[in-house]
Design an enzyme around this catalytic site. Structure first.
Site, mmCIF file in Angstrom:
data_model
loop_
_atom_site.group_PDB
_atom_site.id
_atom_site.type_symbol
_atom_site.label_atom_id
_atom_site.label_comp_id
_atom_site.label_asym_id
_atom_site.label_seq_id
_atom_site.Cartn_x
_atom_site.Cartn_y
_atom_site.Cartn_z
ATOM 1 N N HIS A 85 51.373 45.131 32.229
ATOM 2 C CA HIS A 85 52.541 44.324 31.868
ATOM 3 C C HIS A 85 53.783 45.215 31.768
ATOM 4 O O HIS A 85 53.709 46.318 31.236
ATOM 5 C CB HIS A 85 52.358 43.686 30.491
ATOM 6 C CG HIS A 85 51.325 42.610 30.422
ATOM 7 N ND1 HIS A 85 50.733 42.043 31.522
ATOM 8 C CD2 HIS A 85 50.793 41.967 29.341
ATOM 9 C CE1 HIS A 85 49.875 41.112 31.131
ATOM 10 N NE2 HIS A 85 49.883 41.044 29.817
ATOM 11 N N GLY A 93 46.064 39.200 32.675
ATOM 12 C CA GLY A 93 46.222 38.685 31.317
ATOM 13 C C GLY A 93 45.633 37.294 31.161
ATOM 14 O O GLY A 93 45.301 36.865 30.053
ATOM 15 N N GLY A 150 33.519 39.275 31.026
ATOM 16 C CA GLY A 150 34.883 38.993 31.486
ATOM 17 C C GLY A 150 35.668 40.259 31.816
ATOM 18 O O GLY A 150 35.145 41.373 31.723
ATOM 19 N N ARG A 207 25.421 30.776 30.885
ATOM 20 C CA ARG A 207 25.642 30.955 32.321
ATOM 21 C C ARG A 207 25.508 32.425 32.757
ATOM 22 O O ARG A 207 25.062 32.712 33.877
ATOM 23 C CB ARG A 207 27.056 30.429 32.625
ATOM 24 C CG ARG A 207 27.529 30.374 34.014
ATOM 25 C CD ARG A 207 28.809 29.479 34.122
ATOM 26 N NE ARG A 207 29.694 29.591 32.963
ATOM 27 C CZ ARG A 207 30.743 30.416 32.854
ATOM 28 N NH1 ARG A 207 31.046 31.227 33.839
ATOM 29 N NH2 ARG A 207 31.500 30.435 31.769
ATOM 30 N N CYS A 244 48.265 40.791 24.186
ATOM 31 C CA CYS A 244 48.539 41.984 24.984
ATOM 32 C C CYS A 244 50.017 42.368 25.043
ATOM 33 O O CYS A 244 50.374 43.533 24.880
ATOM 34 C CB CYS A 244 48.002 41.802 26.404
ATOM 35 S SG CYS A 244 48.375 40.202 27.145
ATOM 36 N N VAL A 291 38.101 41.590 30.188
ATOM 37 C CA VAL A 291 38.219 42.435 28.995
ATOM 38 C C VAL A 291 36.841 42.917 28.560
ATOM 39 O O VAL A 291 36.664 44.080 28.183
ATOM 40 C CB VAL A 291 38.922 41.676 27.853
ATOM 41 C CG1 VAL A 291 38.925 42.516 26.568
ATOM 42 C CG2 VAL A 291 40.353 41.321 28.255
#
Lengths: 365, 365
Positions: free
Chosen positions: A255, A162, A15, A42, A131, A17
């Site tokens: 952010h 995010g 992913g 997967r 986060c 992250v």
């Protein structure tokens, strides 16, 4: 004496992250003996580089944690719910990015710059905060130490990433469509699996995560209770008032947060004193010079581990009240870097071990 | 009796607000006898449609205001500084979009839903507030009338178009460049003519307008003092505390605002009471149903005259304190529509006349 080396597993390795966990770990002080990349079936078979070596992603099973010392988990709440207790049973310490274990009384919720000492009491699972919470407490903690902290009102400007890699891709696809004069298609944001989806491109979505019964989103709930747990040791602490609104903005990474805060009465806080405390604080970069138009921006924070703070100024209407603007890479300090940083501290403090009485503390469904 | 008709001039007719002034005027209740389009010499000769008729833009001179009854001005502060007094001298009433005259003691600063009565005391110039201020006071006024208002803390999410047509185009050009993997070029934002420019695309800029000595931007200063003048009749009113942070976001049209506010002590304000007051208020559309993911969004507000309010909820930490999320089209209610709406009210109240003692009240350099 030979320094201990660790068998490390990254859970959710593919992913947004997860890939950053691999990169941050490679650049960290964690002595890695062997790295195992785990993900859903997967993604099994996919190859990812770690320190120049191609590692094959494996499907996660309970047996994946045999001989693993340390797990860095970023596969989402359901995955951490299922596999973190399995890992602990196998003797591995888990640093978990998901929200699943954060409020558990036996799980420290840690931002090293703020509450590293909480690591001493871990029982096998350490949680990495949300986060938007992490970057806020990094900026608030030096101020709290200098002048106390009574109250926080935050408004967030949160990046698409995010919500994961798919949200990041959706933002770019929508932007391209809009620029070509075509209709924007929304399938992910504001919340994957929600009844309604809206475009984020060229738009603002005042919904991050699901709504609670009281009208707050779960993201807002996290910012309130995680901040209290990290800074004041109790998720329902009355020592500080924390409140705010979380808004998703059409930014890929990074952010932003406007933070209004009140220090203790008559603690003598000044703008200069706060700026000095911030400039000396670990993990903080003060970017605050209005005269030269210096202030934090997401495009400058992307790819960096620090939390950037600027626009520090007194509230003109209330005593002991101030404002600041905080920006950080939500995938690094907000996720992957804080997780690896916790791992570094666990190594430095020789805490990469599950206490014997804790092996079965966390139930798995 | 034949109803009076008016010779109207639009000053700054070719800009982002100017073109919308023409469209809003065409759809308004102002009986227009003749419309004159004025702009800088550079735009003279350009043709623009008004009610199906092509009108030629003329270069503005002091003589432009001969036989004009009503001027809708949107040419910026320097233009209004120069020409508004000239128009008044020629007997024309000016509704001015620029910030130049807003704080003048003899200039009413008007949002019709809030302080229409201030029009009665005009001396030839009426000021239209700053876009981010206007939508906030439209949302706050029904709450103030029901429960009083002690305090406001706002964070803005402001669209590119608030900085004019060139900023809007720059956002699109930058976005295209980024999506093609090319470098983004910034020449306009955050402030035209400032020493430094930064990309807005995929970014956040915590600077709108220039910085004041106290660390606030002039945009933030406007929101504080204009709100006090409009709602409490005094730009330095101590009856309410207003503060906040203004941030530019990569949205073309439509400002968002998180608004924290405190009503009077023990006034009995409830979320339901506030929602009811908002739903009955002129110019407000309440879009507030978290269960069905209903909340205001810029892409839905674009092209509409109303101010949209949602996410109304109590602060969980303080009494008599609440939060809401406010969105409006910054070029319509934030500029062109509020200006035309003021003109409509001037017509309805038969106030399109310069008082005799006011002809030379406003000095021109």
């Amino acid at each position: 004496m030979v320094a201990r080396e660790y068998n490390v597993a990254i859970l959710g390795a593919t992913g947004a992250v997860g890939t950053r966990l691999i990169a941050q770990l490679a650049e960290s002080k964690v002595p890695v003996k062997h790295l195992k990349l785990l993900a859903s079936p997967r993604s099994a078979g996919k190859k990812l580089l770690f320190k120049g070596e191609a590692l094959t992603v494996e499907a996660t099973t309970p047996e994946s944690f045999n001989d693993v010392d340390l797990v860095l988990a970023s596969g989402g709440g359901a995955v951490s719910h299922q596999f973190a207790p399995e890992a602990v049973k196998h003797g591995a310490v888990v640093v978990d990015n998901s929200s699943y274990w954060r409020m558990h009384d036996d799980v420290p919720l840690v931002v090293p710059e703020v509450n590293e000492a909480a690591l001493n009491n871990h029982h096998g699972i350490i949680a990495n905060p949300n986060c938007s919470t992490t970057q806020m407490v990094v900026a608030l903690e030096p101020i709290r130490r200098a002048y106390g902290l009574r109250r926080v009102i935050v408004s967030t400007y949160q990046a698409a990433s995010g919500a994961g890699q798919s949200a990041l891709e959706e933002l770019k696809t929508q932007t391209d469509a809009y620029n070509r004069g075509e209709e924007m298609v929304a399938n992910i944001l504001p919340v994957k699996g929600a009844a309604k989806h809206y475009p984020l491109a060229y738009n603002l979505l005042p919904q991050i995560d699901v709504f609670e019964a009281d009208g707050y989103t779960h993201e807002e709930w996290k910012m309130i209770h995680e901040t209290k747990k990290i800074m004041f040791g109790d998720k329902n602490s009355k020592a500080v008032k924390v409140t705010g609104t979380a808004v998703r903005v059409p930014v890929p990474i990074g952010h932003g947060e406007t933070v209004y805060f009140e220090t203790d009465d008559h603690a003598g806080a000044t703008t200069e004193g706060i700026q000095k405390a911030l400039s000396q604080a670990a993990g903080v970069v003060l970017e605050d010079d209005p005269k030269s138009q210096l202030y934090p921006q997401p495009i400058h924070a992307e790819g960096k581990r620090e939390t950037f703070v600027g626009r520090v100024r007194p509230d003109l209407e209330s005593d002991d009240a101030f404002h600041m603007w905080v920006v950080s890479d939500n995938l690094l300090k907000g996720a992957a870097w804080n997780t690896v940083q916790i791992a570094e501290r666990l190594v430095a403090l020789d805490l990469v071990r599950v206490p014997k009485n804790a092996i079965n503390r966390f139930e798995t469904l």
